[in-house]
Design an enzyme around this catalytic site. Sequence first.
Site, PDB file in Angstrom:
ATOM      1  N   GLU A  87       0.813  -1.281  -0.113  1.00 34.33           N
ATOM      2  CA  GLU A  87      -0.175  -0.007   0.032  1.00 34.33           C
ATOM      3  C   GLU A  87       0.925   1.181  -0.113  1.00 34.33           C
ATOM      4  O   GLU A  87       0.492   2.156  -0.673  1.00 34.33           O
ATOM      5  CB  GLU A  87      -1.060   0.007   1.239  1.00 34.33           C
ATOM      6  N   PHE A  95     -11.639  -8.002  13.654  1.00 36.60           N
ATOM      7  CA  PHE A  95     -10.523  -8.375  12.786  1.00 36.60           C
ATOM      8  C   PHE A  95     -10.236  -7.215  11.821  1.00 36.60           C
ATOM      9  O   PHE A  95     -11.195  -6.879  11.050  1.00 36.60           O
ATOM     10  CB  PHE A  95     -10.922  -9.669  12.109  1.00 36.60           C
ATOM     11  N   GLN A  96      -8.899  -6.898  11.742  1.00 40.34           N
ATOM     12  CA  GLN A  96      -8.488  -5.833  10.825  1.00 40.34           C
ATOM     13  C   GLN A  96      -8.990  -4.380  10.985  1.00 40.34           C
ATOM     14  O   GLN A  96      -9.297  -3.654  10.041  1.00 40.34           O
ATOM     15  CB  GLN A  96      -8.408  -6.242   9.330  1.00 40.34           C
ATOM     16  N   LYS A 136     -17.675  -1.472   5.287  1.00 43.13           N
ATOM     17  CA  LYS A 136     -18.188  -2.363   4.374  1.00 43.13           C
ATOM     18  C   LYS A 136     -19.757  -2.316   3.795  1.00 43.13           C
ATOM     19  O   LYS A 136     -20.100  -2.492   2.799  1.00 43.13           O
ATOM     20  CB  LYS A 136     -17.800  -3.801   4.630  1.00 43.13           C
ATOM     21  N   MET A 145      24.033  10.146   2.723  1.00 41.85           N
ATOM     22  CA  MET A 145      23.871  11.166   3.459  1.00 41.85           C
ATOM     23  C   MET A 145      24.186  11.171   4.961  1.00 41.85           C
ATOM     24  O   MET A 145      25.153  11.852   5.457  1.00 41.85           O
ATOM     25  CB  MET A 145      22.731  11.847   3.322  1.00 41.85           C
TER      26      MET A 145
END
Length: 564
Positions: A49, A111-112, A161, A470
Amino acid sequence: MEMTGAQIAIEELKAGGIDIAFGIPGGTIMPFYDELLKANFTHILTRHEQGATHMADGYARVSGKVAVVVATSGPGATNLITGLLTAQMDSVPLIAITGQVPTPMIGTDAFQEADIYGCSIPVTKYNWLVKDVREIQGVIREAIRVAATGRPGPVLVDIPKDIQTARAEYNPHAPTAGALPAVRQMPGPEAEGIEKLIEALERAERPVILAGAGIVKAGAAAALTQFARHAQIPVINTLLGLGGFPGTDPLFLGMPGMHGTAYANFALCECDLLINLGARFDDRVTGKVSSFCPRAVIAHVDIDAAEIGKRVRTHIPVLGDVRDVLRVLNQQVKPAERRSWLEQVESWKRDYPLQYGWDGSIKPQYVVEQIQEITGGEAMVSTGVGQHQMWAAQFLRFNEPRRFVSSGGLGTMGFGLPASIGAKFGRPDKESWLIDGDGSFAMTLVELATAAMYNVPIRAVILNNGFLGMVRQWQELFFGKRYSHSHYPKNPDFARIAEGYGVKGFSVRDVDQVRGVLEQAADHDGPVVMDFHVSPEENVWPMVPAGAGNDEMQLAPPSPELAR
């Protein structure tokens, strides 16, 4: 007509001129994805993602369009955070659409489940959690407007959802109600401020323009060029402003600040009028604020009132769209000759050019110069973050805006590869090159799979020094060469990794092979990775140490090997 929430969201995206999204499906966003497939909407399936967000970001930066990234709930949504903050810091118009657990399950540790609404508040311009399907049309329409209006930025729309599958009446011609106050249309530029700016310009003998990303985002590059040439004022571009003024114009002074050109920093120290056009006085530009432009009257034109006077005392504030302000300036400012000042600037350019040593190894600056020659400055160039980013900014010349794609404000390592892929989708008519470091490239190299799957012809150049370059440079200069955990003595074989992903790979250790490999890559019909093993302890010069002023800039140490 009656539609589901997912259908309404997609219809509103299409109505807003959006026809492509980047992302990964998951459990709570599946209704949206199902409708996406039915709607024949272009979608780029990524491998992470974060990569999807940077691709959308790159797409938006080169195209000037609002970009869309899609993720599921929980870890899918939280993986967007770095990309959203990157877009927020650099004012990139982006919409993140995330799935959420069904509304009855919110707050139950389902969940999630993750509170992406709360998580995203500090990294977005605005965000929504949609709890009623009847709100989706207005929210999506407003999200597009908020992302693109005024100072652009990312927004997030979290849709549970069950709201995606719920049904509501949809009228595509329904008026939008309740526009957010924060993004109401800007008033015209302030006449009083412009008048003071013109008066200051008539008195000035040594004026300088500092042009930032606001020039690019406002579509004001042509107006800036006209103004600078008309009034004979040297122009300094910030990192994200590169391309906003022609890099080959005699008035161009390059980038300012920590790794800016010496002549840009000299001009800032000696000018008597600084005209800031759409730049936000970043600390990498100003260095120590108390010694920034010590002899100058400072004028600042910006669309965001919060930026004016935030870090640097501003004598002439002008709130407004920089393109509108430049239109007035081009109408009212008298032509000028500033022979003495321009001769001084030319002498600095002649006496303190960008340069590097030459010892037979592959110098990273040399690779960048060869890319400049091969592309003629016409390609889009994305970067990661680090030394390679600064060399690209120093040695490339862009004559048009929206060609240089880099993470400025946040300094996001791993940004370059996915951004270069997104850039190619945004401007398929332009070549997309990536200049990256080995540390930065390794962070998101999984997106080579995306480039291979869609056969995106990106040309990825790794300036591989085996260090977090760097960090190593700072350790060398400020920590007694104690290279604490900045060295990768066993870097992977990036060329073979590329081949494993189905991407053509080159590993280059001989300087005589550099040009030929770059030319082969330019002619290849597909993605390419070129791993150049460069001089490992090369430094970026000039340098203003952190916390120091631009007047304390360090030039490259004297070297008999300086030959280029």
